[in-house]
Design an enzyme around this catalytic site. Structure first.
Site, PDB file in Angstrom:
ATOM      1  CG  HIS A  79      -1.857  -1.198   1.213  1.00 48.74           C
ATOM      2  ND1 HIS A  79      -2.423  -1.713   2.363  1.00 48.74           N
ATOM      3  CD2 HIS A  79      -2.277  -2.006   0.196  1.00 48.74           C
ATOM      4  CE1 HIS A  79      -3.152  -2.775   2.055  1.00 48.74           C
ATOM      5  NE2 HIS A  79      -3.075  -2.968   0.758  1.00 48.74           N
ATOM      6  CG  HIS A 238      -7.682  -2.741  -1.618  1.00 44.00           C
ATOM      7  ND1 HIS A 238      -7.016  -1.773  -0.898  1.00 44.00           N
ATOM      8  CD2 HIS A 238      -6.941  -3.869  -1.515  1.00 44.00           C
ATOM      9  CE1 HIS A 238      -5.920  -2.301  -0.374  1.00 44.00           C
ATOM     10  NE2 HIS A 238      -5.853  -3.572  -0.728  1.00 44.00           N
ATOM     11  CG  ASP A 242      -3.696  -4.724  -3.462  1.00 41.37           C
ATOM     12  OD1 ASP A 242      -3.193  -3.980  -2.599  1.00 41.37           O
ATOM     13  OD2 ASP A 242      -4.504  -5.636  -3.187  1.00 41.37           O
ATOM     14  CG  HIS A 265      -0.395  -8.570  -3.976  1.00 37.76           C
ATOM     15  ND1 HIS A 265      -0.251  -7.219  -4.217  1.00 37.76           N
ATOM     16  CD2 HIS A 265      -1.168  -8.662  -2.861  1.00 37.76           C
ATOM     17  CE1 HIS A 265      -0.902  -6.542  -3.282  1.00 37.76           C
ATOM     18  NE2 HIS A 265      -1.463  -7.388  -2.456  1.00 37.76           N
TER      19      HIS A 265
END
Length: 306
Positions: A79, A238, A242, A265
């Protein structure tokens, strides 16, 4: 010329570690041109540096880690890395007195505030952008992500969660990136998790800092946070946050279009490594004046009023 950016002054904050549940002090320092983004663990003697590098990334169940050749790691960098990308910070030293960056509220917003509070300083050295020349795509089952040529930075992200709290109309988000659009539309989107997963992890001594203060928590039916969501499509926003942080692990803002379906990720990092490995697919570029540069990367202006 368009110049590299760092901080004007040192800034410090404290927060809680997602893994340990213990207090972590975060110190962010200005750095000279061409230093890059360096994470540093000061709880070790001597301190250990972790330069942001796509090849050093490890994706765990809870967060993104940077791991060095001695298998020493620093956790929960994603973040903060997104905040650096959002504001175009090229050079910075990030110190923590713990094995992890504090989770704060589970979004990038607290880091944005800290960076803006420190102020952004231009350095007398050209800022290098990574510009896509060819499309590169990676897949994992039905999940995929790609980067393709585009004169700016555009993101198009789709998630596919079959959950009553996540309406099907809120599972895709598109963004024409700029510092302002990142701060206003992406930076406040929080990470999310299932109550049962958090309870299970905590029963095993993991995720001890996990709480309603640093995540959207859902059960099988609804969002459990008293204040609800910050955006109706906060989940997909969100995931885009990422991705912005993951792609900035190359240390440069990217000029191109990012499109993804159910990526995370690990797949984002796989895409970045695939791009970097295919040298004919990209090039470094600099700009002599703002007129040449894509609008996406103009210096942050109105974000201070946010």
């Amino acid at each position: 010329m368009i110049k590299q950016r760092t901080l004007k002054r040192i800034v410090q904050a404290t927060g809680v570690g997602l893994h340990t549940g213990k207090k972590v002090t975060l110190t962010m320092r200005p750095a000279p041109a061409n230093t890059g983004v360096i994470y540093r663990r000061t709880d070790l003697n001597p301190p250990v540096d972790f330069p942001a590098d796509a090849k050093s990334v490890r994706d765990t169940m809870l967060c993104t880690c940077l791991v060095n050749e001695h298998d020493v790691r620093i956790s929960t960098v994603e973040h903060l890395n997104a905040a650096l990308a959002g504001l175009g910070i090229d050079n910075i030293i990030i110190e923590v007195n713990a094995p992890e960056v504090p989770i704060m509220d589970g979004s990038a917003s607290p880091f944005v505030y800290l960076l803006l509070d420190a102020g952004i300083e231009e350095l007398n050295s050209a800022k290098k952008f990574l510009r896509l020349k060819e499309t590169v795509r990676v897949e994992d089952g039905d999940k995929w992500a790609e980067l393709s040529p585009f004169n700016g930075f555009r993101l198009d992200f789709t998630i596919d969660f079959n959950h009553p709290a996540i309406d099907s109309s809120t599972q895709r988000y598109c963004l024409d990136f700029s510092a302002d659009s990142f701060v206003r539309q992406i930076s406040r989107a929080r990470t999310f998790g299932f109550m049962r997963d958090i309870e299970y992890l905590q029963s095993r001594g993991l995720c001890l800092g996990g709480s309603f203060d640093c995540a959207i928590v859902v059960d099988d039916y609804r969002v459990l946070n008293e204040d609800g969501l910050r955006f109706e499509d906060e989940f997909v926003r969100h995931k885009m946050l990422d991705a912005i942080g993951d792609l900035f692990m190359c240390g440069h803002n990217i000029i191109g279009a990012f499109t993804a379906y159910k990526s995370g990720h690990a797949l984002n990092n796989k895409l970045l490594q695939a791009v970097l490995a295919k040298q004919e697919a990209w090039e470094f570029v600099t700009f002599q004046d703002e007129a040449e540069m894509p609008l996406a990367f103009k210096a942050p202006s109105t974000v201070l009023a946010y």
